[in-house]
Enzyme design. Structure first.
Site, PDB file in Angstrom:
ATOM      1  N   GLU A 187       0.129  -1.158   0.097  1.00  0.00           N
ATOM      2  CA  GLU A 187       0.087   0.163   0.158  1.00  0.00           C
ATOM      3  C   GLU A 187       1.176   1.513   0.352  1.00  0.00           C
ATOM      4  O   GLU A 187       0.995   1.526   0.638  1.00  0.00           O
ATOM      5  CB  GLU A 187      -0.962   0.231   0.906  1.00  0.00           C
ATOM      6  CG  GLU A 187      -2.019  -0.900   1.220  1.00  0.00           C
ATOM      7  CD  GLU A 187      -2.363  -1.213   2.096  1.00  0.00           C
ATOM      8  OE1 GLU A 187      -2.740  -0.795   3.152  1.00  0.00           O
ATOM      9  OE2 GLU A 187      -3.835  -1.907   2.326  1.00  0.00           O
ATOM     10  N   GLU A 277      -5.973  -7.384  -0.992  1.00  0.00           N
ATOM     11  CA  GLU A 277      -6.340  -6.991   0.904  1.00  0.00           C
ATOM     12  C   GLU A 277      -7.631  -6.301   0.683  1.00  0.00           C
ATOM     13  O   GLU A 277      -7.604  -5.157   0.308  1.00  0.00           O
ATOM     14  CB  GLU A 277      -5.428  -6.410   1.077  1.00  0.00           C
ATOM     15  CG  GLU A 277      -5.332  -6.284   3.235  1.00  0.00           C
ATOM     16  CD  GLU A 277      -4.445  -5.745   3.767  1.00  0.00           C
ATOM     17  OE1 GLU A 277      -3.123  -5.525   3.358  1.00  0.00           O
ATOM     18  OE2 GLU A 277      -4.808  -4.756   4.308  1.00  0.00           O
TER      19      GLU A 277
END
Ligand code: IDC
Length: 357
Positions: A187, A277
């Protein structure tokens, strides 16, 4: 069991032997209508496993098996390998495949958090766990994602040298494995731009491809992997962009219709997206689960054929942990051992009605 294909020699399929009870217009005195020859049923994309679909590839916006048929990966992510290594074990992986119906597991290797690869972590132990994890996933007939879990480091450029060295070594060791995918930056966030991610990808992807030219790579997007719109506007070009998917992450209680719309738009633009995710609680990994939003996400991802991986395999005292705090099992889980998210996920993966609010 696989449906009998055309030309199966065992005679008519059982459902063709008698009119189904209560079928509209069926009368016991009439002969059943002659069976129309059935078109072969296309394989269920979510049923693909390494033994049936082989090495994956990306075609257009779809993740596909070796034969070009679309596949959909659905499964679970570990928590940080440094903190919860016990859930990387052969018995649990077999259970995730056989009982839960997962076909993928993600191995989350934090970079900058305490004990992570670039923060004093035990590289010998972590490196072994990544390689063992991929091998145990293969034994369980699961795909495995090796995830370089950029988080507090914000921009993947901070540890790009370590990433190149890590992926170079791991892909050299795993090049012969058909079940492995590489997620090169979990991320990107903070000030990290799509151009920063691109510059990073231009270093890391070639390091992987030097060992495994066709490996499937998942690339994170800015703002905690929510900006698939930025990737869709400027995807990686040329050879670099082959066999690449772009990550979208969501936490259902926080991320609602606007982010679902962004996913749908990116896929409509032709971007291959992988939800590597997600959780069904809020973005902190805690808070209440939002079943309605979670179900809307699943419906959309299934409709688009987008793969999804749920956070996380641990018994930590947080809503996104699949196992209840206090449960010390490492395999052999029953529903009573599972958190609300755990019970929801197992039902979804098994194709059962998930718990509702
Ligand atoms: C969270 C964990 C939590 C841990 C924290 C920091 O659930 O136990 O203390 O990381 O390491 C993400 C990240 C993922 C986060 C998760 C929940 O990829 O590492 O895990 N999350 O906050 N993005 C959005 C949410």
């Amino acid at each position: 069991p696989a449906p009998a294909g055309p030309g199966a020699s065992e005679g008519p399929a059982p459902e063709a032997a008698a009119p189904s009870p209560g079928a509209e217009g069926a009368s016991p005195s009439e002969d059943p209508a002659p069976a129309t020859p059935e078109a072969p049923t296309p394989p269920d994309p979510a049923a693909a496993t390494p033994s049936t679909a082989g090495a994956l590839q990306v075609r257009g916006a779809r993740l596909c098996g070796a034969d070009g048929a679309p596949v959909q990966l659905r499964g679970v992510s570990t928590h940080g390998l440094a903190w919860f290594p016990q859930y990387v074990n052969p018995a649990l992986f077999a259970e995730l495949r056989d009982d839960w119906g997962a076909n993928v597991v993600r191995l989350a290797l934090y970079t900058a958090e305490y004990g992570g690869w670039c923060a004093g972590g035990d590289r010998e132990a972590l490196g072994r766990l990544v390689r063992d994890g991929v091998a145990w996933a293969a034994d369980a007939d699961l795909y495995a994602i090796v995830d370089w879990h950029v988080l507090s480091d914000q921009t993947p450029l901070v540890h790009a040298d370590e990433a190149v060295a890590f992926f170079s070594a791991v892909s050299a060791d795993l090049a012969g494995r058909d079940n492995v995918l590489y997620e090169i930056c979990n991320e990107p966030n903070g000030s990290a731009t799509w151009d920063d991610v691109r510059a990073y990808a231009e270093r890391v992807i070639p390091a992987i491809r030097a060992n495994d030219p066709d490996a499937v790579v998942i690339v994170g997007t800015p703002e905690w992997s929510q900006r698939v719109d930025e990737a869709a506007a400027a995807p990686l070009a040329g050879e670099l962009g082959g066999n690449v998917l772009y990550a979208l992450h969501f936490y259902a209680a926080t991320h609602q219709q606007p982010l679902r719309d962004r996913l749908a738009a990116a896929v409509a633009d032709g971007l291959p997206v992988f939800v590597s995710e997600f959780g069904i609680c809020d973005a902190s990994g805690g808070g209440a689960v939002d079943y309605a939003s979670a179900d809307a996400w699943v419906a959309l991802m299934d409709e688009l054929g987008v793969s999804y991986v749920c956070w996380n395999l641990s018994n930590k005292d947080e809503s996104s942990a699949l196992f209840l705090p206090g449960c010390e099992k490492e395999s052999g889980f029953t529903d009573a051992d599972l958190s609300a998210e755990g019970r929801w996920l197992r039902a979804v993966l098994r194709g059962e009605a998930p718990p509702a609010a």
